[in-house]
Design an enzyme around this catalytic site. Structure first.
Site, PDB file in Angstrom:
ATOM      1  N   GLY A  10       3.230 -40.579  23.226  1.00  0.00           N
ATOM      2  CA  GLY A  10       3.747 -39.462  24.014  1.00  0.00           C
ATOM      3  C   GLY A  10       5.234 -39.205  23.799  1.00  0.00           C
ATOM      4  O   GLY A  10       5.911 -39.879  23.002  1.00  0.00           O
ATOM      5  N   LEU A  12       7.838 -39.786  25.649  1.00  0.00           N
ATOM      6  CA  LEU A  12       8.695 -40.948  25.913  1.00  0.00           C
ATOM      7  C   LEU A  12       8.258 -42.158  25.097  1.00  0.00           C
ATOM      8  O   LEU A  12       9.090 -42.949  24.644  1.00  0.00           O
ATOM      9  CB  LEU A  12       8.653 -41.280  27.416  1.00  0.00           C
ATOM     10  CG  LEU A  12       9.478 -42.481  27.864  1.00  0.00           C
ATOM     11  CD1 LEU A  12      10.963 -42.290  27.533  1.00  0.00           C
ATOM     12  CD2 LEU A  12       9.304 -42.724  29.368  1.00  0.00           C
ATOM     13  N   ASP A  41      -8.457 -46.547  26.086  1.00  0.00           N
ATOM     14  CA  ASP A  41      -8.469 -45.733  27.304  1.00  0.00           C
ATOM     15  C   ASP A  41      -7.874 -46.574  28.426  1.00  0.00           C
ATOM     16  O   ASP A  41      -8.484 -47.568  28.859  1.00  0.00           O
ATOM     17  CB  ASP A  41      -9.905 -45.311  27.625  1.00  0.00           C
ATOM     18  CG  ASP A  41      -9.977 -44.440  28.875  1.00  0.00           C
ATOM     19  OD1 ASP A  41      -8.921 -44.211  29.502  1.00  0.00           O
ATOM     20  OD2 ASP A  41     -11.084 -43.996  29.206  1.00  0.00           O
ATOM     21  N   TYR A 129       1.312 -34.149  41.894  1.00  0.00           N
ATOM     22  CA  TYR A 129       1.873 -35.069  40.894  1.00  0.00           C
ATOM     23  C   TYR A 129       2.792 -36.093  41.572  1.00  0.00           C
ATOM     24  O   TYR A 129       2.702 -37.291  41.316  1.00  0.00           O
ATOM     25  CB  TYR A 129       2.621 -34.254  39.833  1.00  0.00           C
ATOM     26  CG  TYR A 129       3.394 -35.077  38.836  1.00  0.00           C
ATOM     27  CD1 TYR A 129       2.734 -35.845  37.878  1.00  0.00           C
ATOM     28  CD2 TYR A 129       4.788 -35.079  38.834  1.00  0.00           C
ATOM     29  CE1 TYR A 129       3.451 -36.596  36.953  1.00  0.00           C
ATOM     30  CE2 TYR A 129       5.504 -35.813  37.914  1.00  0.00           C
ATOM     31  CZ  TYR A 129       4.835 -36.575  36.979  1.00  0.00           C
ATOM     32  OH  TYR A 129       5.549 -37.319  36.068  1.00  0.00           O
ATOM     33  N   LYS A 133       2.385 -40.132  41.788  1.00  0.00           N
ATOM     34  CA  LYS A 133       3.412 -41.073  41.319  1.00  0.00           C
ATOM     35  C   LYS A 133       3.798 -42.039  42.445  1.00  0.00           C
ATOM     36  O   LYS A 133       4.058 -43.210  42.194  1.00  0.00           O
ATOM     37  CB  LYS A 133       4.647 -40.324  40.794  1.00  0.00           C
ATOM     38  CG  LYS A 133       4.413 -39.479  39.556  1.00  0.00           C
ATOM     39  CD  LYS A 133       3.667 -40.182  38.468  1.00  0.00           C
ATOM     40  CE  LYS A 133       4.498 -40.656  37.317  1.00  0.00           C
ATOM     41  NZ  LYS A 133       3.642 -41.196  36.215  1.00  0.00           N
TER      42      LYS A 133
HETATM   43  N1  LIG Z   1       8.105 -35.974  30.284  1.00  0.00           N
HETATM   44  C1  LIG Z   1       8.730 -35.835  31.435  1.00  0.00           C
HETATM   45  O1  LIG Z   1       9.399 -34.820  31.677  1.00  0.00           O
HETATM   46  C2  LIG Z   1       8.671 -36.948  32.451  1.00  0.00           C
HETATM   47  C3  LIG Z   1       9.573 -36.930  33.526  1.00  0.00           C
HETATM   48  C4  LIG Z   1       9.533 -37.958  34.468  1.00  0.00           C
HETATM   49  C5  LIG Z   1       8.587 -38.967  34.355  1.00  0.00           C
HETATM   50  N2  LIG Z   1       7.708 -38.931  33.332  1.00  0.00           N
HETATM   51  C6  LIG Z   1       6.707 -39.995  33.263  1.00  0.00           C
HETATM   52  O2  LIG Z   1       6.933 -40.730  32.077  1.00  0.00           O
HETATM   53  C7  LIG Z   1       5.693 -41.197  31.571  1.00  0.00           C
HETATM   54  C8  LIG Z   1       5.552 -40.742  30.122  1.00  0.00           C
HETATM   55  O3  LIG Z   1       5.556 -39.323  30.111  1.00  0.00           O
HETATM   56  P1  LIG Z   1       5.470 -38.497  28.754  1.00  0.00           P
HETATM   57  O4  LIG Z   1       6.200 -37.256  28.988  1.00  0.00           O
HETATM   58  O5  LIG Z   1       5.820 -39.358  27.589  1.00  0.00           O
HETATM   59  O6  LIG Z   1       3.903 -38.182  28.735  1.00  0.00           O
HETATM   60  P2  LIG Z   1       3.050 -37.610  27.516  1.00  0.00           P
HETATM   61  O7  LIG Z   1       3.927 -37.100  26.452  1.00  0.00           O
HETATM   62  O8  LIG Z   1       2.036 -36.702  28.107  1.00  0.00           O
HETATM   63  O9  LIG Z   1       2.333 -38.919  26.976  1.00  0.00           O
HETATM   64  C9  LIG Z   1       1.322 -39.530  27.722  1.00  0.00           C
HETATM   65  C10 LIG Z   1       0.829 -40.761  26.989  1.00  0.00           C
HETATM   66  O10 LIG Z   1      -0.310 -41.269  27.692  1.00  0.00           O
HETATM   67  C11 LIG Z   1      -1.374 -41.417  26.762  1.00  0.00           C
HETATM   68  N3  LIG Z   1      -2.651 -41.253  27.433  1.00  0.00           N
HETATM   69  C12 LIG Z   1      -3.143 -40.151  28.035  1.00  0.00           C
HETATM   70  N4  LIG Z   1      -4.352 -40.412  28.547  1.00  0.00           N
HETATM   71  C13 LIG Z   1      -4.622 -41.714  28.256  1.00  0.00           C
HETATM   72  C14 LIG Z   1      -5.712 -42.595  28.518  1.00  0.00           C
HETATM   73  N5  LIG Z   1      -6.801 -42.207  29.228  1.00  0.00           N
HETATM   74  N6  LIG Z   1      -5.656 -43.843  28.036  1.00  0.00           N
HETATM   75  C15 LIG Z   1      -4.596 -44.257  27.319  1.00  0.00           C
HETATM   76  N7  LIG Z   1      -3.518 -43.502  27.059  1.00  0.00           N
HETATM   77  C16 LIG Z   1      -3.553 -42.241  27.522  1.00  0.00           C
HETATM   78  C17 LIG Z   1      -1.153 -40.335  25.750  1.00  0.00           C
HETATM   79  O11 LIG Z   1      -1.870 -40.644  24.590  1.00  0.00           O
HETATM   80  P3  LIG Z   1      -2.483 -39.478  23.614  1.00  0.00           P
HETATM   81  O12 LIG Z   1      -1.520 -38.341  23.658  1.00  0.00           O
HETATM   82  O13 LIG Z   1      -2.576 -40.180  22.306  1.00  0.00           O
HETATM   83  O14 LIG Z   1      -3.815 -39.117  24.185  1.00  0.00           O
HETATM   84  C18 LIG Z   1       0.348 -40.445  25.567  1.00  0.00           C
HETATM   85  O15 LIG Z   1       0.658 -41.544  24.747  1.00  0.00           O
HETATM   86  C19 LIG Z   1       4.616 -40.673  32.523  1.00  0.00           C
HETATM   87  O16 LIG Z   1       4.345 -41.630  33.489  1.00  0.00           O
HETATM   88  C20 LIG Z   1       5.284 -39.482  33.171  1.00  0.00           C
HETATM   89  O17 LIG Z   1       4.746 -39.208  34.445  1.00  0.00           O
HETATM   90  C21 LIG Z   1       7.730 -37.970  32.363  1.00  0.00           C
END
Ligand SMILES: NC(=O)c1ccc[n+]([C@@H]2O[C@H](COP(=O)([O-])OP(=O)(O)OC[C@H]3O[C@@H](n4cnc5c(N)ncnc54)[C@H](OP(=O)(O)O)[C@@H]3O)[C@@H](O)[C@H]2O)c1
Length: 306
Positions: A10, A12, A41, A129, A133
């Site tokens: 993802g 991050l 998963d 959301y 969290k």
């Molecule tokens: N991005 C933001 O603006 C932001 C802000 C604050 C907090 N956060 C938090 O930071 C964390 C990372 O966010 P992100 O933006 O990096 O999210 P992201 O880009 O949507 O990435 C999500 C990750 O979770 C994986 N995933 C999804 N479903 C899954 C499953 N069933 N089993 C295993 N892996 C699974 C995805 O894998 P695939 O893509 O390979 O399916 C991907 O590696 C999250 O907890 C989010 O709530 C994000």
């Protein structure tokens, strides 16, 4: 040190893998396959247990989640499983394996009415959301009491597709000349994903030295903007017309939005002791992040489309 990054494909997770590259690091993904990643998963107890049994990490970082309103509003049960059930399984697994856990949470656990939020400020999420969290934080704390919880605001960074981040999405819509009304009410603190990952790496090192155990930390960039202000900055920087963009009210698709969740990061900033030039400023960094997604700047692709 052996580290496992859940959600390594993802936004991050990708820079997280780079930040932990000085260690023996393994990453997991689900839909995005790569030879470097283990496919699993994270909502399956067997998958989570198997990978931890096999890799026996010293540190686990949980970057699995679903934070895109357009996705979670349409499939709330799945989003809840990713945000809460997966967090529960990973926390239980880390605890059972004696690994330190760094769990990623969000500024959306706050209601946005009383910034800046200290780490011990009362949580009062205003949308689904944020509530997931908060539930995840509570589960992590009860199942893995020594876990460190890091709350982050909206992230930006090198995207794999335009809609992967808010910033790249609005940039591509701006350059396509789409008629847009953008939220000019809610202030966000876009933080570079690379910087957030480097902070995580620092916290993981501290956890392994017995520090930050059982704590909550905040990390955020300091500059705050509404979505409308961001798009105006992009238009000015690239000389793009913005006559089709209007300032609007908070986008309520997917529930209410907190108005200003500025995180008080004073404790972590002091502990890191980084020099001022190491902090990434949005107004200096956004250009290279959005440029590949500005349609009028993009070279014609091999498929012949733009
Ligand atoms: N991005 C933001 O603006 C932001 C802000 C604050 C907090 N956060 C938090 O930071 C964390 C990372 O966010 P992100 O933006 O990096 O999210 P992201 O880009 O949507 O990435 C999500 C990750 O979770 C994986 N995933 C999804 N479903 C899954 C499953 N069933 N089993 C295993 N892996 C699974 C995805 O894998 P695939 O893509 O390979 O399916 C991907 O590696 C999250 O907890 C989010 O709530 C994000």
């Amino acid at each position: 040190m052996r580290a496992v990054i859940f959600g390594a494909s993802g936004l991050l997770g990708r820079p997280m893998m780079r930040a932990f590259a000085d260690q023996q690091v393994s990453g997991t993904g689900l839909r995005r396959k790569s030879q470097r990643l283990i496919t699993l998963d994270a909502t399956s107890p067997g998958d989570v247990r198997d990978v931890l049994d096999r890799l026996r990490p010293d540190i686990v970082v949980n970057c699995v989640g679903e934070r895109r309103p357009e996705v979670w509003a349409g499939a709330p049960a799945r989003a809840r499983r990713l945000n809460v059930a997966a967090a529960r399984l990973i926390a239980q697994g880390a605890h059972d394996h004696g690994a330190r856990l760094l769990h990623i949470s969000s500024d959306y656990v706050f209601d946005g009415r009383n910034p800046a939020y200290r780490t011990d400020a009362p949580r009062n999420p205003v949308n689904a959301y944020g509530r997931w969290k908060r539930l995840a934080e509570d589960a992590v704390r009860s199942l893995c009491p020594e876990a460190t919880i890091l709350r982050l605001p909206v992230l930006y960074g090198r995207a794999e597709y335009a809609t992967e981040t808010n910033l790249t999405q609005i940039a591509s819509q701006l350059s396509a000349g789409c008629d847009m009304e953008l939220d000019d009410d809610c202030v966000r603190y876009p933080t570079h994903a690379n910087e957030a990952a480097e902070v995580c790496r620092w916290i993981a090192g501290a956890q392994l030295q017995g520090r930050y155990l059982g704590s909550v930390c905040h990390w955020s960039a300091e500059q705050g903007f509404t979505k409308y202000e961001m798009v105006v900055m992009i238009a000015r920087r690239f000389g793009l017309p913005a006559v089709h963009v209007r300032a609007g009210q908070a986008d309520t698709a997917g529930g209410d939005r907190p108005v200003d969740c500025r995180l008080d990061c004073g404790d972590l900033r002091a502990a890191l002791g980084w020099p001022a030039h190491r902090y990434r400023r949005f107004d200096e960094e956004f250009t290279q992040v959005v440029e590949p997604w500005l349609l009028s700047f993009r070279p014609v692709s091999a498929e012949g489309g733009r």
